[in-house]
Structure formats: structure tokens, C-alpha cells
Design an enzyme around this catalytic site. Sequence first.
Site, mmCIF file in Angstrom:
data_model
loop_
_atom_site.group_PDB
_atom_site.id
_atom_site.type_symbol
_atom_site.label_atom_id
_atom_site.label_comp_id
_atom_site.label_asym_id
_atom_site.label_seq_id
_atom_site.Cartn_x
_atom_site.Cartn_y
_atom_site.Cartn_z
ATOM 1 N N SER A 8 -10.620 -4.410 4.232
ATOM 2 C CA SER A 8 -11.686 -4.434 5.230
ATOM 3 C C SER A 8 -11.628 -3.197 6.117
ATOM 4 C CB SER A 8 -11.602 -5.707 6.072
ATOM 5 O OG SER A 8 -11.890 -6.836 5.284
ATOM 6 N N HIS A 58 -12.388 -10.299 -1.440
ATOM 7 C CA HIS A 58 -12.342 -11.650 -0.855
ATOM 8 C C HIS A 58 -13.168 -12.624 -1.687
ATOM 9 C CE1 HIS A 58 -11.832 -9.489 3.223
ATOM 10 N NE2 HIS A 58 -10.668 -10.041 2.953
ATOM 11 N N ARG A 75 -2.883 -7.732 -3.009
ATOM 12 C CA ARG A 75 -3.311 -6.525 -3.707
ATOM 13 C C ARG A 75 -2.144 -5.687 -4.190
ATOM 14 N NH1 ARG A 75 -6.303 -4.047 1.188
ATOM 15 N NH2 ARG A 75 -4.425 -4.954 2.020
ATOM 16 N N LYS A 82 -6.741 -6.681 15.855
ATOM 17 C CA LYS A 82 -7.836 -5.775 15.512
ATOM 18 C C LYS A 82 -9.086 -6.092 16.316
ATOM 19 C CE LYS A 82 -6.340 -5.213 10.719
ATOM 20 N NZ LYS A 82 -6.687 -5.448 9.320
#
Length: 163
Positions: free
Chosen positions: A131, A18, A93, A42
Site C-alpha cells: 500500500s 489484498h 509477500r 501511518k
Amino acid sequence: MTRRALYAGSFDPLTLGHLDIIERGSHLFDTLYVAVAVNTTKQSLFTDEEKMSLIEDAVSELKNVEVIRLEPGRLTIDLAHDLHCHSLLRGIRNAQDYEYETSIAMMNKLQDPAIETVLLLASEQYRFISSSIVKETAKFGGDIHAVVPEAVNKAMREKYQNQ
């Protein structure tokens, strides 16, 4: 014309991936807003206030970066419009991220055709970081110092020691 962009995410926790996108984005735009958003799918480890504080610490040297909160229930595109941003910044990514971000970009384009999505490829050394993986590793006592800023590493150790 001032080039403003918005980089929104849950940042739970902020990773070096990030941070790399933030640093690179700060060179592309006159002002880069980093918005802490709620990911409703989440369970968060950190509160919004904790996340904002950790991000502010990590970007303190970047004078054109401002950390803000995206209010729950609010669309990112609406915040971008309110801030007069011309771009949304996103990092990708892999192919899965590309597919996901493309869908979001297309929906955002329907909401406000004047705002472009800019996708930055993750730097090679950060492509494996998520994360979720960082939280899972830290939760079970793994070493995450190489993938998060030091303040985040410390905060995560404290969180998991107190659980």
C-alpha cells in the site's frame, strides 16, 4: 462446524494483492470477515468508511465475505473471538512479512490459543505490491491501474487531485 476467519488490515488502499488473499480465503472458509483496522503508525489516505466502501465494491461477487470495522483500540484477536472465528487470515509477500506475521501470530496465540493464524503466500504477480508503494506512486502521478481495483484507482486519483 462453520469455518470462519478474520482478515484484518488497514487496506489503505486495497490492492490487488489484498483482493487476491480475500478471494483465495473465501474458498477456504465458509465466512470470511474483512476488518478495516487503523494503523496507528501511518497517516491514512482514506477514512474507514471510504475503505469499507471500496472493499465492499471489490468483493461484491463474493457472497461469503463480509466487510466490517475493527474499532480503534481493540485487538484483532478479540474481534475474532466475538465473531466466533477459528482462524486469522494473513498474506505474506516476503521474508520480512513472514517474520512480522509470525511474531503477531505467536502473540495472538497467547491471547487465545483456540484461534489459528493461516498464512497465505502472496501470488507471484503481487509480491512487490505494498500500500505504501501504491500511495507513493499515485501521489506523484504514476500509473497504478495494474495493482489496484478500478474503483480504488479512481478514488486515489480524486484524492491526490484535491490535495
